[in-house]
Each structure stands twice: as structure tokens, then as C-alpha cells.
Design a protein around this motif. Structure first.
Motif, PDB file in Angstrom:
ATOM      1  N   ASP A 240       0.812  -1.217   0.000  1.00 29.95           N
ATOM      2  CA  ASP A 240       0.000   0.000   0.000  1.00 29.95           C
ATOM      3  C   ASP A 240       0.848   1.271   0.000  1.00 29.95           C
ATOM      4  O   ASP A 240       0.326   2.382   0.121  1.00 29.95           O
ATOM      5  N   GLY A 241       2.175   1.110  -0.133  1.00 28.84           N
ATOM      6  CA  GLY A 241       3.067   2.255  -0.178  1.00 28.84           C
ATOM      7  C   GLY A 241       3.612   2.680   1.157  1.00 28.84           C
ATOM      8  O   GLY A 241       4.502   3.536   1.231  1.00 28.84           O
ATOM      9  N   SER A 242       3.104   2.122   2.243  1.00 22.03           N
ATOM     10  CA  SER A 242       3.622   2.455   3.569  1.00 22.03           C
ATOM     11  C   SER A 242       4.965   1.767   3.797  1.00 22.03           C
ATOM     12  O   SER A 242       5.328   0.824   3.089  1.00 22.03           O
ATOM     13  N   LEU A 243       5.697   2.233   4.799  1.00 25.81           N
ATOM     14  CA  LEU A 243       6.992   1.645   5.096  1.00 25.81           C
ATOM     15  C   LEU A 243       6.846   0.475   6.052  1.00 25.81           C
ATOM     16  O   LEU A 243       6.028   0.506   6.973  1.00 25.81           O
ATOM     17  N   GLY A 244       7.668  -0.558   5.804  1.00 24.40           N
ATOM     18  CA  GLY A 244       7.600  -1.769   6.602  1.00 24.40           C
ATOM     19  C   GLY A 244       8.848  -1.988   7.435  1.00 24.40           C
ATOM     20  O   GLY A 244       9.299  -1.086   8.147  1.00 24.40           O
ATOM     21  N   ALA A 245       9.424  -3.163   7.297  1.00 30.27           N
ATOM     22  CA  ALA A 245      10.560  -3.557   8.125  1.00 30.27           C
ATOM     23  C   ALA A 245      11.865  -2.997   7.572  1.00 30.27           C
ATOM     24  O   ALA A 245      11.988  -2.696   6.385  1.00 30.27           O
ATOM     25  N   ARG A 246      12.853  -2.888   8.448  1.00 33.39           N
ATOM     26  CA  ARG A 246      14.195  -2.476   8.058  1.00 33.39           C
ATOM     27  C   ARG A 246      14.842  -3.577   7.237  1.00 33.39           C
ATOM     28  O   ARG A 246      14.806  -4.754   7.599  1.00 33.39           O
ATOM     29  N   ASN A 247      15.440  -3.209   6.100  1.00 31.75           N
ATOM     30  CA  ASN A 247      16.124  -4.169   5.236  1.00 31.75           C
ATOM     31  C   ASN A 247      17.511  -4.475   5.819  1.00 31.75           C
ATOM     32  O   ASN A 247      18.020  -3.733   6.663  1.00 31.75           O
ATOM     33  N   ALA A 248      18.115  -5.549   5.346  1.00 35.68           N
ATOM     34  CA  ALA A 248      19.410  -5.991   5.875  1.00 35.68           C
ATOM     35  C   ALA A 248      20.562  -5.262   5.186  1.00 35.68           C
ATOM     36  O   ALA A 248      21.445  -5.853   4.567  1.00 35.68           O
ATOM     37  N   VAL A 249      20.547  -3.944   5.281  1.00 37.31           N
ATOM     38  CA  VAL A 249      21.614  -3.101   4.750  1.00 37.31           C
ATOM     39  C   VAL A 249      22.005  -2.115   5.834  1.00 37.31           C
ATOM     40  O   VAL A 249      21.146  -1.545   6.515  1.00 37.31           O
ATOM     41  N   SER A 250      23.305  -1.925   6.031  1.00 34.04           N
ATOM     42  CA  SER A 250      23.764  -1.037   7.092  1.00 34.04           C
ATOM     43  C   SER A 250      25.089  -0.404   6.700  1.00 34.04           C
ATOM     44  O   SER A 250      25.773  -0.849   5.763  1.00 34.04           O
ATOM     45  N   VAL A 251      25.462   0.625   7.426  1.00 36.42           N
ATOM     46  CA  VAL A 251      26.719   1.329   7.195  1.00 36.42           C
ATOM     47  C   VAL A 251      27.802   0.713   8.069  1.00 36.42           C
ATOM     48  O   VAL A 251      27.699   0.709   9.300  1.00 36.42           O
ATOM     49  N   GLY A 252      28.845   0.198   7.427  1.00 32.36           N
ATOM     50  CA  GLY A 252      29.959  -0.354   8.189  1.00 32.36           C
ATOM     51  C   GLY A 252      30.821   0.734   8.792  1.00 32.36           C
ATOM     52  O   GLY A 252      31.293   0.625   9.930  1.00 32.36           O
ATOM     53  N   SER A 253      31.022   1.806   8.033  1.00 30.24           N
ATOM     54  CA  SER A 253      31.816   2.937   8.521  1.00 30.24           C
ATOM     55  C   SER A 253      31.611   4.117   7.590  1.00 30.24           C
ATOM     56  O   SER A 253      31.080   3.969   6.484  1.00 30.24           O
ATOM     57  N   ILE A 254      32.015   5.283   8.072  1.00 31.60           N
ATOM     58  CA  ILE A 254      32.051   6.487   7.241  1.00 31.60           C
ATOM     59  C   ILE A 254      33.507   6.768   6.898  1.00 31.60           C
ATOM     60  O   ILE A 254      34.378   6.762   7.788  1.00 31.60           O
ATOM     61  N   GLU A 255      33.785   6.991   5.628  1.00 28.64           N
ATOM     62  CA  GLU A 255      35.157   7.262   5.206  1.00 28.64           C
ATOM     63  C   GLU A 255      35.622   8.607   5.761  1.00 28.64           C
ATOM     64  O   GLU A 255      34.871   9.583   5.802  1.00 28.64           O
ATOM     65  N   HIS A 256      36.887   8.674   6.180  1.00 25.16           N
ATOM     66  CA  HIS A 256      37.517   9.930   6.600  1.00 25.16           C
ATOM     67  C   HIS A 256      38.193  10.524   5.367  1.00 25.16           C
ATOM     68  O   HIS A 256      39.177   9.982   4.861  1.00 25.16           O
ATOM     69  N   LYS A 257      37.675  11.634   4.895  1.00 26.21           N
ATOM     70  CA  LYS A 257      38.037  12.121   3.575  1.00 26.21           C
ATOM     71  C   LYS A 257      38.772  13.461   3.637  1.00 26.21           C
ATOM     72  O   LYS A 257      38.729  14.177   4.632  1.00 26.21           O
ATOM     73  N   MET A 258      39.380  13.793   2.519  1.00 18.41           N
ATOM     74  CA  MET A 258      40.060  15.073   2.358  1.00 18.41           C
ATOM     75  C   MET A 258      39.066  16.232   2.365  1.00 18.41           C
ATOM     76  O   MET A 258      39.351  17.311   2.886  1.00 18.41           O
ATOM     77  N   GLY A 259      37.900  16.016   1.781  1.00 19.36           N
ATOM     78  CA  GLY A 259      36.905  17.081   1.673  1.00 19.36           C
ATOM     79  C   GLY A 259      35.499  16.519   1.736  1.00 19.36           C
ATOM     80  O   GLY A 259      35.275  15.386   2.153  1.00 19.36           O
ATOM     81  N   ILE A 260      34.530  17.316   1.299  1.00 15.64           N
ATOM     82  CA  ILE A 260      33.090  17.001   1.346  1.00 15.64           C
ATOM     83  C   ILE A 260      32.718  16.269   2.645  1.00 15.64           C
ATOM     84  O   ILE A 260      32.010  15.280   2.643  1.00 15.64           O
ATOM     85  N   HIS A 261      33.206  16.816   3.761  1.00 19.34           N
ATOM     86  CA  HIS A 261      32.976  16.168   5.054  1.00 19.34           C
ATOM     87  C   HIS A 261      31.502  16.090   5.417  1.00 19.34           C
ATOM     88  O   HIS A 261      31.085  15.185   6.139  1.00 19.34           O
ATOM     89  N   GLY A 262      30.694  17.033   4.950  1.00 14.14           N
ATOM     90  CA  GLY A 262      29.286  17.039   5.304  1.00 14.14           C
ATOM     91  C   GLY A 262      28.465  15.987   4.601  1.00 14.14           C
ATOM     92  O   GLY A 262      27.280  15.821   4.916  1.00 14.14           O
TER      93      GLY A 262
END
Length: 600
Positions: A240-262
């Protein structure tokens, strides 16, 4: 505190005067693109980006993003509220299809907003910007059900999207990907693997994120011919277009970068996540190129955008800073020193920046018009011609635009001297943020090889011959104004160098393919110089005519003529050196054994 004021007057000049967008009013999507409407959109886009988004640029750079224990990410202070205003203002819908909730305006208008947003805050701009590629791919290759389920929310900005291509062991060579998609009985697939460098991989700006993921099914060929594309929602979407369960995808880490930190550049882990095939199995490469081409044009605009904001701050400092005396004697004897503007070398950098940013803006928006015409022009021949030109110039806009964008940012930092190296003044951020644009969405060496290795020979060289014909026609039509004549003469000569370099590749590339690899980068720059030169010839002609007819904006149009002359005198002559670099071939480049490069 760095400054940014969106260049609305120049954008209006390109859209309404150079491109004469109103003249295409008989085509679908152009009906409402009147000067009054486009001026209103451009001016309000400039206000919003300058006042709401730009103040968050240093905030995002200083704070970065935060990953939490549950694998989710929050964005820097102010980003969430700014995105709410962006979404409520419908800024992401400008050029999106009407049938999915977009405004259906020409891509030209969408590109104006992309530039302003990226100048104001490139890290922020990447969040909604990445959804454009996802929308394009789903529109072109998705099923009717996928259109209904995902596109209205993506177009409205209620959800955002990502592109998941790169893996730890493979970047450009996507045939090496290891992420696997195992079919399930219900028609979905279980996606397992790790993706890296995923811009906007997770965030708190929207309630859902639609990941487009490249993977291989169990029996797929190991080459790039075995790639398939999958939609993998962060949160599953119910019938029906509503949101359901969380999928099995996650963030392992955030890269530490030279720029575009935001922007949250993430390592993404897919642990049997539910995905849905887009298009046909093993046909993901075609869908990928739809995403990549949209993204590459967007990255070219980022090069322009960082050059523009750095240029504005270079000008502001040169107007304020007093250092030394003019070479012809004190310009202001009553002061202890003159402003930086009296020094020819400072002027050189500022003129290079002004002529590049205004010329590149014209090329980007002219390219956007070709995108529109490739879909909406009245005849098949016109659509084909427009598609040829933008296909040829996409790697040039991305590669040359970001190379010169980065150079401009460093030149503007140079004007600030030691103060440009101090973080609080913000010039270093423009340099750091500009640097990534030369790397992602296909490094610029890859763009050069795409141009020479693929685009030149496509359809028997039809696209590059069309570019030559266009330049020749514009040069032949020049006359009257002295600057227009000068630009035409220099452009014709530079285009002659480009023609000769093209012929050299045809004669020497087949016998030794390494000649193509060795000369491709120089050829990309040569093409960029000619393409921007074409824009300056058009602008010089238009400015001269406007001045002759009479205008209240004499300074604006006289500056156009001076910048056209600067491009003709300082950039177009580089064509000869680039041609000679190409014709040097690959022999010396490939001569040394690898061990000869070691220094220890």
C-alpha cells in the motif's frame, strides 16, 4: 567567513539570451519556460542557496557526519532543516517528469539549480543530487510497478537515492564485482556484499533511502556482461506504499576524507538484503550508464561550482587587501599600499577564473539544452544530432570542467597568500572539495579514454564531425566586431589543431593502441578549450550586438567581450602545444621498466 552570492545575472544571460530558451516553446516541457518564469526561478534559487544553504558549508566541513551503533548516520547541524526547506520548495522537482510529480521544466533550469547548490555547499548538494541518477535509471529501465512504488517519492524528495557500484577490490573495472544476488521464490533477490565510497549511503534527511546496487546472479558471466542492477530499499515498502521492516543493509563505517565532510561517504554492507531486479538480468551495464552519464554531467557542474565560489572569494580579497604598488607607480598615493587588483599576475588569475567560470557555465547549460533536445526535438534527425553532441561532450564537461575547476580553486587560494592556507578563511575547503570531482564518477583519465577510445569512433565519427561543423559554421559567420573576429580566428586555428589530432589518432591508434592512452588526456583538454571557445565566440557576438543596440548594462556586456578576448589570447593558443603532446605518442611514456621508477 567565506561569501557566496549565486550568479543569477549570468545564469539569466545564458538561459534567456544565449540559449534563447523561449524560442523552443513549441517543444514539450518548454511551454512555460518564458523569460519571466525562468528569471523568477533563477532568482529565487539564488536567494535560497545563498541564504539558507551556503551558511552551512563550513559547519558541515567542521562537524562531518556521525555513524551510530545501529549502523545509521546523522548529518551535520542544520542540514536536516535545510533539506526540509529544499524539499518543501520543490527544488528537486524542477526538471523531473510530470507524470511522477515533477515540474517537467527543461534540464537547463535544473542545471542552474545544481550549480548554485553545489557552489553554496557541495556536500549538501550531493544528497539530492544522487537521486537524479536513480530516477533516470528507474524511469528508463524500471517496471511499471517500480515506477509507481518508487518514483513519486523520489521525485518529491520524500526519499533519496544512491548509486552502489564500487567495491574494495574494483573501481572502474566493474566486471570484477563480487556482490551476489540470489533469486528468491517470490521474485526478489537476496543481495550480499560490500560496497565502498557510497556517497549519501545513509543519513537522517529522509525516512527512506533507495539504493541502486550492481550485483551478479549465481550463473552470470564473470565479465561486465554479467552485471545486473537492483533496487534495495533501506526500509521495505509495503504493497500500500507504507513503510515496513528495516532491510538488511547497514553502514559499516564512514570514510575519513580530504573534503566534502558534510556528506556521508559510506562503506555499505548488504547481508542478504532484499532487492528487486531493474530491467533484465545481466543487462545492468546499460542502466548503469544512464546513472553514470547523469552523474558525470552533475560532477562537471561541481567543478564549475567550486571554481565560482572560490572566484567570488578571490575577488573579495583582492578588493580588500593592500599589498605593494602598481608597476606603473602608486595607484593610490595617499595610501600605504595599493589593492591587489593593480598587480598583473593577480589579474591573470582572476581573468582566467572569470573567463573559465562564465565560459563553462555557458557550455554546461548548452549541454543541458542538448539533453532536452535529444528527447524532445521535433525530428529524429534533430534528436540524434543533439544526442551525438552531448554524448561526445559529457566526458569533456566532467573531465576538463573539474580539472580547471580545481585549478581555479587553487589559484584563488593563491591570491589570498598565507591567509588562504588558514582554515578559518575557508579557501582550503574549496580546494579540498573541488579535488574529489576529478576522481569520482570515473576518474578524469577514464573520461579521457571514454572520449578517445569510445566516443570518437562511434557511428563512424559522426559526433566529432558534427562538432567540427558547428565550430566551422560559427567561425565563418563572424564579422564586424574586432573581438569577435579575433576569437573566430583563434578558435578556427584551435579547431584545426583538434582536427589534426583526431586524424593522428585515426592513423596511429590502430597500429599502437598505447598512443591513444598516452594522448587521450591532452585530447580531452584540447576539446574542452575548443568547446568553451565556441561558447565565447557566441557570447562575444551576442554582447557586441547588445551594445550596438543599446543597453543599461554596458559594464556587463563589455566584460563579456573582454573575457572572450582573454580566452582567445590565453587559452586557445594552448591547442597547438596539446596537439604536439598528443603526436609525441607513447614511446617515451612506456619505455621504462616498472623497476626503474623505484627510488630506493
Amino acid at each position: 567567513m567565506p561569501v557566496y552570492k549565486a550568479p543569477t545575472r549570468d545564469a539569466r544571460f545564458v538561459v534567456n539570451e544565449l540559449l534563447a530558451l523561449e524560442s523552443y516553446g513549441n517543444l514539450p516541457g518548454f511551454e512555460n519556460a518564458t523569460p519571466d518564469m525562468t528569471d523568477a526561478v533563477i532568482d529565487e534559487a539564488g536567494r535560497f542557496t545563498s541564504e539558507v544553504i551556503a551558511p552551512l558549508n563550513q559547519v558541515g566541513d567542521a562537524e562531518g557526519c556521525t555513524r551510530h551503533a545501529d549502523g545509521t548516520v546523522t548529518t551535520p547541524t542544520g542540514f536536516k532543516d535545510a533539506y526540509r526547506q529544499y524539499r518543501e520548495g520543490a527544488w528537486g522537482t524542477l526538471a523531473a517528469p510530470i507524470e511522477f510529480g515533477g515540474q517537467g521544466l527543461p534540464h537547463v533550469i535544473g542545471f542552474v539549480m545544481e550549480e548554485f547548490l553545489a557552489s553554496a555547499n557541495q556536500a549538501f548538494a550531493m544528497y539530492p543530487g544522487l537521486a537524479n541518477g536513480a530516477i533516470s535509471a528507474i524511469v528508463a529501465k524500471g517496471s511499471p510497478e517500480q515506477h509507481t512504488t518508487y518514483l513519486p517519492k523520489l521525485v518529491a524528495g520524500d526519499w533519496l537515492g544512491t548509486m552502489n557500484l564500487t567495491e574494495p577490490h574494483c573501481g572502474t573495472d566493474l566486471g570484477l564485482i563480487r556482490t551476489r544476488a540470489v533469486p528468491a521464490v517470490d521474485g526478489s533477490y537476496a543481495i550480499t556484499g560490500t560496497k565502498i565510497f557510497i556517497s549519501a549511503g545513509d543519513h537522517d534527511l529522509t525516512e527512506n533511502i533507495i539504493h541502486l546496487v550492481l550485483a551478479k546472479t549465481p550463473d552470470a558471466p564473470e565479465s561486465s556482461k554479467g552485471i545486473s542492477l537492483f533496487i534495495v530499499p533501506k526500509i521495505m515498502v509495503n504493497a500500500d506504499g507504507s513503510l515496513g521492516a528495516r532491510n538488511a543493509v547497514s553502514v559499516g563505517s564512514i570514510e575519513h576524507k580530504m573534503g566534502i565532510h558534510g556528506n556521508a561517504t559510506c562503506v555499505m554492507n548488504y547481508d542478504g538484503a532484499t532487492g528487486f531486479l531493474v530491467g533484465e538480468e545481466n543487462k545492468g551495464l546499460a542502466a548503469m550508464f544512464i546513472m553514470m552519464n547523469a552523474a558525470r554531467l552533475g560532477v562537471g557542474i561541481q567543478g564549475l561550482a567550486q571554481a565560482e565560489v572560490a572566484y567570488q572569494n578571490g575577488v573579495a580579497y583582492a578588493l580588500e587587501r593592500r599589498q605593494g604598488r602598481a608597476m606603473t607607480g602608486p595607484a593610490e598615493p595617499q595610501e600605504k599600499a595599493d589593492h591587489l587588483f593593480v598587480h598583473p599576475d593577480v589579474r591573470r588569475m582572476l581573468m582566467d577564473a572569470k573567463s573559465f567560470t562564465e565560459g563553462m557555465r555557458a557550455l554546461c547549460l548548452w549541454g543541458a539544452l542538448q539533453v532536452d533536445l535529444s528527447h524532445k526535438a521535433g525530428t529524429q534527425h534533430e534528436r540524434e544530432a543533439a544526442d551525438d553532441l552531448i554524448s561526445l561532450l559529457t566526458p569533456v564537461i566532467k573531465g576538463y570542467g573539474t580539472d580547471l575547476g580545481y585549478k581555479t580553486a587553487t589559484d584563488m587560494q593563491q591570491i589570498w597568500g598565507g591567509h588562504g592556507y588558514i582554515i578559518e578563511n575557508g579557501m582550503d575547503q574549496f580546494v579540498r572539495d573541488a579535488r574529489i570531482a576529478m576522481i569520482y564518477e570515473g576518474a578524469n583519465g577514464v573520461q579521457a579514454m571514454d572520449l578517445v577510445g569510445r566516443k570518437l569512433a562511434l557511428n563512424g565519427g559522426r559526433a566529432v564531425q558534427a562538432l567540427f561543423a558547428l565550430v566551422d559554421a560559427e567561425c565563418a559567420a563572424a564579422g564586424g566586431d574586432a573581438t569577435e573576429t579575433l576569437v573566430a580566428e583563434r578558435l578556427a586555428k584551435a579547431c584545426g589543431e583538434l582536427k589534426a589530432a583526431t586524424m593522428w589518432f585515426l592513423q596511429n591508434g590502430m597500429t599502437n593502441p598505447e598512443n591513444i592512452g598516452a594522448g587521450a588526456y591532452a585530447y580531452m583538454h584540447l576539446t574542452g578549450i575548443v568547446a568553451v571557445g565556441l561558447m565565447w565566440l557566441k557570447m562575444a557576438r551576442l554582447a557586441a550586438r547588445t551594445l550596438t543596440d543599446g543597453t543599461d548594462e554596458t559594464l556587463f556586456y563589455e566584460a563579456k567581450i573582454t573575457c572572450a578576448r582573454h580566452w582567445a589570447e590565453r587559452f586557445l593558443p594552448q591547442a597547438g602545444a596539446l596537439r604536439r603532446e598528443i603526436e609525441a605518442g607513447a614511446e617515451a611514456i612506456m619505455a621504462l621498466p616498472a623497476e626503474a621508477f623505484a627510488t630506493a
